[in-house]
Design a protein around this motif. Sequence first.
Motif, PDB file in Angstrom:
ATOM      1  N   GLY A 119      40.213  37.480  55.837  1.00 11.25           N
ATOM      2  CA  GLY A 119      41.150  38.463  55.332  1.00 11.25           C
ATOM      3  C   GLY A 119      41.559  38.169  53.908  1.00 11.25           C
ATOM      4  N   ILE A 120      41.924  39.215  53.174  1.00  8.78           N
ATOM      5  CA  ILE A 120      42.463  39.073  51.822  1.00  8.78           C
ATOM      6  C   ILE A 120      43.930  39.468  51.879  1.00  8.78           C
ATOM      7  CG2 ILE A 120      42.308  39.845  49.434  1.00  8.78           C
ATOM      8  CD1 ILE A 120      39.395  40.567  49.938  1.00  8.78           C
ATOM      9  N   TYR A 121      44.803  38.546  51.454  1.00  7.81           N
ATOM     10  CA  TYR A 121      46.245  38.774  51.505  1.00  7.81           C
ATOM     11  C   TYR A 121      46.770  39.040  50.092  1.00  7.81           C
ATOM     12  CZ  TYR A 121      46.405  36.981  56.305  1.00  7.81           C
ATOM     13  OH  TYR A 121      46.226  36.796  57.657  1.00  7.81           O
ATOM     14  N   PHE A 122      47.216  40.259  49.859  1.00  9.85           N
ATOM     15  CA  PHE A 122      47.805  40.593  48.570  1.00  9.85           C
ATOM     16  C   PHE A 122      49.213  40.015  48.518  1.00  9.85           C
ATOM     17  CE2 PHE A 122      44.213  43.237  48.959  1.00  9.85           C
ATOM     18  CZ  PHE A 122      43.791  43.487  47.661  1.00  9.85           C
ATOM     19  N   GLN A 123      49.496  39.379  47.387  1.00  7.73           N
ATOM     20  CA  GLN A 123      50.740  38.624  47.217  1.00  7.73           C
ATOM     21  C   GLN A 123      50.892  37.590  48.343  1.00  7.73           C
ATOM     22  OE1 GLN A 123      53.920  41.651  46.701  1.00  7.73           O
ATOM     23  NE2 GLN A 123      53.850  41.017  44.556  1.00  7.73           N
ATOM     24  N   SER A 124      49.775  37.141  48.895  1.00  3.24           N
ATOM     25  CA  SER A 124      49.737  36.153  49.984  1.00  3.24           C
ATOM     26  C   SER A 124      50.450  36.653  51.239  1.00  3.24           C
ATOM     27  CB  SER A 124      50.378  34.827  49.540  1.00  3.24           C
ATOM     28  OG  SER A 124      49.804  34.346  48.348  1.00  3.24           O
ATOM     29  N   ARG A 125      50.694  37.976  51.338  1.00  5.45           N
ATOM     30  CA  ARG A 125      51.549  38.497  52.409  1.00  5.45           C
ATOM     31  C   ARG A 125      50.985  39.708  53.149  1.00  5.45           C
ATOM     32  NH1 ARG A 125      54.480  35.919  48.727  1.00  5.45           N
ATOM     33  NH2 ARG A 125      56.530  35.019  49.272  1.00  5.45           N
ATOM     34  N   TYR A 126      50.217  40.537  52.482  1.00  3.73           N
ATOM     35  CA  TYR A 126      49.807  41.814  53.065  1.00  3.73           C
ATOM     36  C   TYR A 126      48.286  41.812  53.198  1.00  3.73           C
ATOM     37  CZ  TYR A 126      54.337  42.568  50.808  1.00  3.73           C
ATOM     38  OH  TYR A 126      55.627  42.430  50.357  1.00  3.73           O
ATOM     39  N   GLU A 127      47.806  41.806  54.441  1.00  5.25           N
ATOM     40  CA  GLU A 127      46.385  41.535  54.675  1.00  5.25           C
ATOM     41  C   GLU A 127      45.540  42.796  54.815  1.00  5.25           C
ATOM     42  OE1 GLU A 127      43.380  39.189  57.784  1.00  5.25           O
ATOM     43  OE2 GLU A 127      45.458  39.578  58.365  1.00  5.25           O
ATOM     44  N   ILE A 128      44.406  42.784  54.095  1.00  8.47           N
ATOM     45  CA  ILE A 128      43.289  43.683  54.378  1.00  8.47           C
ATOM     46  C   ILE A 128      42.273  42.872  55.166  1.00  8.47           C
ATOM     47  CG2 ILE A 128      41.372  44.989  53.403  1.00  8.47           C
ATOM     48  CD1 ILE A 128      44.025  46.415  53.152  1.00  8.47           C
ATOM     49  N   GLN A 129      41.977  43.324  56.370  1.00  8.11           N
ATOM     50  CA  GLN A 129      41.131  42.575  57.282  1.00  8.11           C
ATOM     51  C   GLN A 129      39.671  42.587  56.857  1.00  8.11           C
ATOM     52  OE1 GLN A 129      41.371  40.547  59.609  1.00  8.11           O
ATOM     53  NE2 GLN A 129      40.112  40.950  61.395  1.00  8.11           N
ATOM     54  N   LEU A 130      39.006  41.439  57.023  1.00  6.84           N
ATOM     55  CA  LEU A 130      37.567  41.313  56.839  1.00  6.84           C
ATOM     56  C   LEU A 130      36.976  40.918  58.184  1.00  6.84           C
ATOM     57  CD1 LEU A 130      37.402  39.348  53.452  1.00  6.84           C
ATOM     58  CD2 LEU A 130      37.413  41.821  53.809  1.00  6.84           C
ATOM     59  N   PHE A 131      35.989  41.681  58.637  1.00  4.28           N
ATOM     60  CA  PHE A 131      35.431  41.435  59.961  1.00  4.28           C
ATOM     61  C   PHE A 131      34.033  42.040  60.034  1.00  4.28           C
ATOM     62  CE2 PHE A 131      35.021  42.148  64.600  1.00  4.28           C
ATOM     63  CZ  PHE A 131      35.383  40.885  65.049  1.00  4.28           C
ATOM     64  N   GLY A 226      50.633  36.069  57.008  1.00  6.47           N
ATOM     65  CA  GLY A 226      51.028  35.953  55.612  1.00  6.47           C
ATOM     66  C   GLY A 226      51.669  34.609  55.317  1.00  6.47           C
ATOM     67  N   ALA A 227      51.641  34.230  54.045  1.00  8.51           N
ATOM     68  CA  ALA A 227      52.151  32.916  53.654  1.00  8.51           C
ATOM     69  C   ALA A 227      53.668  32.830  53.760  1.00  8.51           C
ATOM     70  CB  ALA A 227      51.712  32.596  52.226  1.00  8.51           C
ATOM     71  N   ALA A 228      54.363  33.962  53.681  1.00 12.28           N
ATOM     72  CA  ALA A 228      55.824  33.969  53.755  1.00 12.28           C
ATOM     73  C   ALA A 228      56.291  35.349  54.172  1.00 12.28           C
ATOM     74  CB  ALA A 228      56.428  33.581  52.412  1.00 12.28           C
ATOM     75  N   LYS A 229      57.471  35.405  54.805  1.00 13.41           N
ATOM     76  CA  LYS A 229      58.059  36.687  55.188  1.00 13.41           C
ATOM     77  C   LYS A 229      58.869  37.299  54.050  1.00 13.41           C
ATOM     78  CE  LYS A 229      58.255  36.111  60.202  1.00 13.41           C
ATOM     79  NZ  LYS A 229      59.127  36.145  61.401  1.00 13.41           N
ATOM     80  N   GLU A 230      59.458  36.444  53.230  1.00 14.04           N
ATOM     81  CA  GLU A 230      60.265  36.929  52.118  1.00 14.04           C
ATOM     82  C   GLU A 230      59.371  37.664  51.119  1.00 14.04           C
ATOM     83  OE1 GLU A 230      63.072  35.251  48.465  1.00 14.04           O
ATOM     84  OE2 GLU A 230      61.997  33.880  49.785  1.00 14.04           O
ATOM     85  N   GLU A 231      59.769  38.875  50.741  1.00 12.09           N
ATOM     86  CA  GLU A 231      58.987  39.661  49.800  1.00 12.09           C
ATOM     87  C   GLU A 231      59.466  39.407  48.379  1.00 12.09           C
ATOM     88  OE1 GLU A 231      57.502  43.621  51.704  1.00 12.09           O
ATOM     89  OE2 GLU A 231      59.627  43.437  52.175  1.00 12.09           O
ATOM     90  N   VAL A 232      58.532  39.422  47.438  1.00 11.72           N
ATOM     91  CA  VAL A 232      58.813  39.070  46.048  1.00 11.72           C
ATOM     92  C   VAL A 232      58.060  40.025  45.121  1.00 11.72           C
ATOM     93  CG1 VAL A 232      59.251  36.629  46.529  1.00 11.72           C
ATOM     94  CG2 VAL A 232      56.911  37.406  46.087  1.00 11.72           C
ATOM     95  N   PRO A 233      58.456  40.090  43.836  1.00 12.53           N
ATOM     96  CA  PRO A 233      57.744  40.971  42.892  1.00 12.53           C
ATOM     97  C   PRO A 233      56.346  40.478  42.545  1.00 12.53           C
ATOM     98  CG  PRO A 233      59.979  40.480  42.130  1.00 12.53           C
ATOM     99  CD  PRO A 233      59.698  39.553  43.257  1.00 12.53           C
TER     100      PRO A 233
END
Length: 584
Positions: A119-131, A226-233
């Motif tokens: 998977g690719i995690y944008f901002q280490s938090r939001y995943e686009i699945q690879l399968f 995701g790497a963290a639950k807290e969202e950041v800019p």
Amino acid sequence: MKNKLLFLFAISLIISCEKEETKLLETVNEKEETLNALPFTNIELEDLSHFKPTAENWQIAGSVVANRSKEKTLTPYKGNGILVNKNDQEKNKNLLSNFEHGDIELELDIMMPIKSNSGIYFQSRYEIQLFDSWGGVEHPKYNDIGGVYQRWNKDAEKGKEGYEGHSPLVNAAKAPGLWQHLKIIFHAPKFNEKGEKIKNAWFEEVSLNNILIQKNVEVTGSTRGGAAKEEVPYAPLMIQGDHGPVAFKNIKYKLYEDKKIGMEKSELKIYDNSKKLSVVKNIEDLKLLETFTTDSISPLMRIDVRDQKVLSYSGKLDIPTSGDYLFEAAVNGGTYLIIENDTVMKMNGDFDMNTTQFSKVHLEKGKVSYNLVYNKPIIWRRGFDFFVEGPRMQRYSLLKTGTSTLSKNNPIKPITLNVTDKPLTQRSFLNHKGVKRSHCISVGLVEKLNYSLDLETGTLLHVWSGDFLDATQMWHSRGEHQRGEPMGFPISLHGDLDFASLNSKNEAWPKALGNNQTFKQIGYEFKDDGLPMFSFEINGNKISHSFKASAKSKRGIDRVITSNSKSSMWHKNCRWRKYNSIRK
């Protein structure tokens, strides 16, 4: 007595060939590639220096091969240019980029082995699945390739912990072991001055193998893993490293900010063009009809379908950042843009919406004078698109209203050809890798497998599964473009000659006819099963070939080639002589 040979191979919606032994002839006088986008930032995969330190499951390779008979098996070879996760079960950490991003456009090629997962995690938090979703997945889910993965609530009732996953619109996956192209436009969550979130993150677009599979998908928080639950800019890009082997290449990105070109109040002058002038030499010679003050460029709101007028906008543009800007225009009629007395866009003439022009110009931050002219000389032709892209500025329309050749209120009803209980064939023009080919035929099989050929050269152009052919551009109105368009997602093959007469394996492979290749099209005939067989001659050697659904592969096509050849003939990498039979 003539000798007959059968040559058979299967196409799994794309041909995976060995390295060619013959060279390709270089073409001459090729047109320079048109700049149609500002350059990306490339991640040069010479080493892992673009990423934060991680475990030994990540490495750089020169080539990589997936075992097509064993699950989750990927073999890297020495060199550079490819990022590989080996899926070491003991050393399997995630990989994070050195750069942090907010809004981003990312493009890359991926290779998935059989049954592999990443998977690719944008901002280490939001995943686009690879399968590896190739198989028989007709209705993909959030955990198939290109899916937006679920969020997770561990305190929820068992079996209901996952929520908000978004499935791809269609399964556009290729077979395992093949390179697949992924394009993603992601927008980070937005925060006010107090640090409070005022807008959720969202995926504007996810495209797999040039097929749109996600559109404007909002995510309310970090997805599972995701790497963290807290969202950041801003945060790094992250690639999953503990689920399965995967390879990446051609990684590139653009970082965006919320920037647009500002516009002060402008003057709009509308002139009469009842004489149908396609070239405006001196706009002041035309009869001035109306003058307005406006704060937007909205030509199609000011002009009726039956009008023959010229619109001229002039005023000041506020450039947010110094740098290169790329303007893009398509118009039914004519247009030109002048900035600070320099003509930036030159389409002062008779154009249609199929002609798109690009112009790059360097602009300094601050206010600049401009003049944008739109000329509509023909009553029934109406359409205008004008886009701009700049430093950290995503491409957007300078026009206030969305425009196109088709009215939003009266969209064209598509004219499609659909296969039912019998195969279908259709002659048409076809686009192949940006080139319009005129002597083409498309064939749809009842098994929902389709292909297209260039009859002028006997070359296989496209293969695809699913629905057959969109014939709208052939039969709507005057059928001006005479072009068929494969439905579903077509796999485009090389497009060069499939067959050639060579003296040896070291002879350069011809890319076009005329290089000692005399080609004669014989035609095609339909067999008892309704499938066509195509025949032609190269240097006096007759070749026939036909296609049918593979009995071994659900998404495969068998190509059967017969030849009554008088001399040696070659099919790309493979050669046949009299009495020789080759199976690929």
